[in-house]
Structures are given as structure tokens and as C-alpha cells.
Design an enzyme around this catalytic site. Structure first.
Site, PDB file in Angstrom:
ATOM      1  N   CYS A  45       0.893  -1.171  -0.010  1.00  0.00           N
ATOM      2  CA  CYS A  45       0.122   0.095  -0.104  1.00  0.00           C
ATOM      3  C   CYS A  45       0.756   1.240   0.108  1.00  0.00           C
ATOM      4  CB  CYS A  45      -0.846   0.096   1.119  1.00  0.00           C
ATOM      5  SG  CYS A  45      -1.805   1.548   1.348  1.00  0.00           S
ATOM      6  N   GLY A  46       1.031   1.907  -1.166  1.00  0.00           N
ATOM      7  CA  GLY A  46       1.906   2.937  -1.400  1.00  0.00           C
ATOM      8  C   GLY A  46       1.153   4.202  -0.552  1.00  0.00           C
ATOM      9  N   HIS A  47       0.159   4.521  -0.683  1.00  0.00           N
ATOM     10  CA  HIS A  47      -0.584   5.604   0.146  1.00  0.00           C
ATOM     11  C   HIS A  47      -0.422   5.562   1.695  1.00  0.00           C
ATOM     12  CE1 HIS A  47      -4.503   3.697   0.913  1.00  0.00           C
ATOM     13  NE2 HIS A  47      -4.674   4.470   1.870  1.00  0.00           N
ATOM     14  N   ASP A  80      -9.827   3.151  -5.074  1.00  0.00           N
ATOM     15  CA  ASP A  80      -8.798   3.971  -4.542  1.00  0.00           C
ATOM     16  C   ASP A  80      -9.157   5.543  -4.776  1.00  0.00           C
ATOM     17  OD1 ASP A  80      -6.350   5.047  -3.735  1.00  0.00           O
ATOM     18  OD2 ASP A  80      -5.231   3.368  -3.844  1.00  0.00           O
ATOM     19  N   GLY A 124      -0.481   4.117  -4.791  1.00  0.00           N
ATOM     20  CA  GLY A 124       0.768   4.194  -4.815  1.00  0.00           C
ATOM     21  C   GLY A 124       1.572   2.980  -5.186  1.00  0.00           C
TER      22      GLY A 124
END
Length: 354
Positions: free
Chosen positions: A92-94, A277, A282
Site C-alpha cells: 500500500c503506497g498511500h 482508491d 501508490g
């Protein structure tokens, strides 16, 4: 009020996408590594907390958050298990961007007030870094340095049904069906081609224009239905298998994108079971960068979301057939919460409606 379950969280959003960090109230999650703990988090007493926080009435069908766990070793500041309404994701980038902000704001990691500070995080897909940039003691941005990302397959043909109703799991909506028919589909189905890439999770990418749509809120219902349909068509597909660890296999998200100009795209990622999303995604941006790099793109990607927020991304390093993406964004705290569950509550940990 004896017998209540109490859970405490600190909430952020990154590019409009929620991220709920649990700070107290989770039973210990066993495992020698973060990836092992992801498997063990499905135990009922642990998973009950996930459902409590991301299901209604305390959350919603698109809620996202995490449990903080120990890192794999002393080389990282913390470990994390990412969750959503359907379970636990591998990347999970965010969320990593939000964790960088949280680690500095909470004092978990001491930061340079004028410069960059690395917050190292162990996630199920590996070790990532949130580079927190401060000026005058204020966090201005976070750059997420991802695990090696790579292209898995190009132009994979799949068949999408066009006659099903909007909102049915694994089916395209009426408006999308009409758009597909215009593009030349017959006999109630359309063949489209998708690209598959890994950015900490497996993503299938294709232009929204393949269905006569664009990445805009007015088309979101059809895009959700199509995302489910694409994911269903790729279930158990060989191209969706991770080359070294099957626990990282399977299409997690479907990325629909619009080309807005050189180095500029807008996307919406439909992940898990029809979740959307709000951020530019991300780890999805990392997958897009792997694909773009394979096509010869060497610049900075401006990656917009369906709600108008933006990440910027670039390939920082090339390692054989893989790239190391760096994605920059910012997270903002939205609140601190003390959630309780009364043992008499008939809806228990909650429910989801879409």
C-alpha cells in the site's frame, strides 16, 4: 461500561484515500515476519478488529487501514499489515506515505527539521522506505521508495461480458456494455487486452477508452463493475502468479487510465472486491512505472486520481528486469478516534453496503 471492546486509531488521508492506523486494541499477531503475520491476522479475534473498523457503522465499503506490528529485524523502524473490507493486502503506497507522516509527527522516528528523514517499513511484500521531507519543522512531502517492480505480461487477452447489469459482481454495467459494443464487440462479450505488472501487488492495466469511457466520477459505477469483471477474467491466470512467492500472487487491482499528455496520466484503481482508491494508488503507480519504463519512458510521471489529487513518480533504479520506483505525495491527519463495541450491540463488528 464493562465488557466493551475498545480500539484507538489515528486517521489520515493520502490524496483523498483514507488510512486508519490502529494504535491500541489489537491482540498480538503471531509470526516471525510481517508476511507470516499477514496470514495469521485472519484469526477470528484479530480479524474482528479489522471488520469493526472498516465495516459500517464505523467505516465504509472503501475504508482502508493498518495494524502496526514489529518489523522483521532491526533494519526497519516498524512493520505493518494493511487491510480493507475484504481482507489484507500485500502492499500500500498511500498507506506507506501516511505511515511516514505518522512516524515523524508521533516522534516514533526523530526527523531532521530541514531535510529528509527515512522511515523504513516492513510490509508483506518486502522492505520499503518513506522519505519524509521537512522544511522549518513542517512536513512538506513524502517519497515512497518501493520494492522491485516488474512487468509480468503484456497484451493478455480476456473476455468481458457486456450484457450484465451494473453493479453485479464480475459483470459490466449497462452503460459500459453499450460502449463496448460500439468498439466492435458482438454476441454479448468483448475481447480486450490488459497489461499485468507487479508493484508490491499484482495489477492489471488498460485504458478506460477501451470501453468507451474515461476516468471521471460520472463513469465510476461502470468502472467498478468492469474492474470486477477484469479481475474475474484473470482469476488463476498464470500471468498473475508471483515468480518466487505464491503468497504475493493474484490480481489485486485493476487500473483504468487516461492519457493526458506526455508523462501525464489519470487513473482509478479498482481493488479487492470493487473497492475504489481515491488516491492515484501508490503501489499501482509503481506498477504503471514498470510498464512505462519497459516502453522506454524515462521521465517523471504525473499521476492523477479520479478525485483530482496527484502523485509524481519516477524510476530511481533499474535492477535487471525490475525497477525501483519512487512515488511522492503527502498525507494529512484527519482525526484521532476511540472506537467501542458494546457487547449488546446486535450488529456486532458491522456490515458493508455498496
Amino acid at each position: 461500561m464493562g465488557g466493551e471492546t475498545e480500539v484507538r486509531t489515528i486517521d489520515y488521508h493520502t490524496g483523498g484515500e483514507p488510512f486508519r492506523i490502529v494504535t491500541a486494541g489489537v491482540p498480538e499477531i503471531p509470526g516471525a515476519t510481517v508476511l507470516e503475520r499477514r496470514t495469521n491476522a485472519s484469526a477470528p479475534e484479530i480479524d474482528r478488529v479489522r471488520r469493526l473498523l472498516c465495516h459500517e457503522p464505523r467505516g465504509h465499503a472503501d475504508m482502508y487501514g493498518c495494524f502496526l506490528v514489529p518489523p522483521d529485524d532491526a533494519g526497519a523502524h516498524l512493520g505493518v499489515l494493511f487491510w480493507h473490507k475484504d481482507g489484507y493486502s500485500t502492499a500500500c503506497g498511500h498507506g506507506t506515505i501516511a505511515l511516514g507522516v505518522h512516524a515523524v509527527e508521533s516522534g516514533l522516528v526523530q526527523a531532521d527539521s530541514d531535510g529528509d528523514t527515512d522511515v523504513v517499513v516492513d510490509v508483506p511484500s518486502g522492505r520499503v522506505t518513506a522519505r519524509v521531507h521537512c522544511s522549518g519543522g513542517v512536513i512538506e512531502s513524502v517519497t515512497f521508495r518501493n520494492v522491485p517492480s516488474h512487468v509480468t505480461a503484456r497484451n493478455v487477452p480476456i473476455i468481458i461480458p457486456t450484457a450484465a447489469r451494473t453493479g453485479a459482481p464480475g459483470a459490466a454495467g449497462t452503460g459500459a456494455a453499450e460502449a463496448i459494443h460500439v468498439s466492435g464487440a458482438t454476441r454479448g462479450a468483448a475481447e480486450v487486452a490488459v497489461d499485468i505488472a507487479y508493484g508490491g501487488a499484482m495489477y492489471a492495466s488498460l485504458p478506460a477508452g477501451a470501453f468507451g469511457l474515461s476516468v471521471e466520477p460520472r463513469h465510476l459505477t461502470d468502472l467498478i463493475a468492469l474492474g470486477r469483471a477484469v479481475k474475474a477474467a484473470l482469476r488463476d491466470h498464470p500471468a498473475a502468479r508471483h515468480p518466487t512467492d505464491d503468497r504475493l500472487s493474484g490480481i489485486y487491482g485493476v487500473i483504468f487510465y487516461d492519457e493526458l499528455g506526455p508523462g501525464h496520466q489519470r487513473n482509478v484503481t479498482v481493488f479487492a472486491d470493487g473497492e475504489v482508491d481515491r488516491s492515484p494508488c501508490g503501489s499501482g503507480t509503481a506498477a504503471r512505472l514498470a510498464l512505462l519504463h519497459a516502453d522506454g519512458f524515462t521521465g517523471e510521471l504525473t499521476h492523477d486520481s479520479i478525485v483530482g489529487t496527484t502523485f509524481t513518480g519516477r524510476v530511481a533504479e533499474v535492477r535487471g528486469d525490475a525497477v525501483i520506483p519512487e512515488i511522492t505525495g503527502m498525507a494529512y491527519r484527519t482525526g484521532s478516534h476511540r472506537f467501542v463495541l458494546d457487547p449488546r450491540d446486535p450488529v456486532g463488528p458491522g456490515f458493508t453496503l455498496r
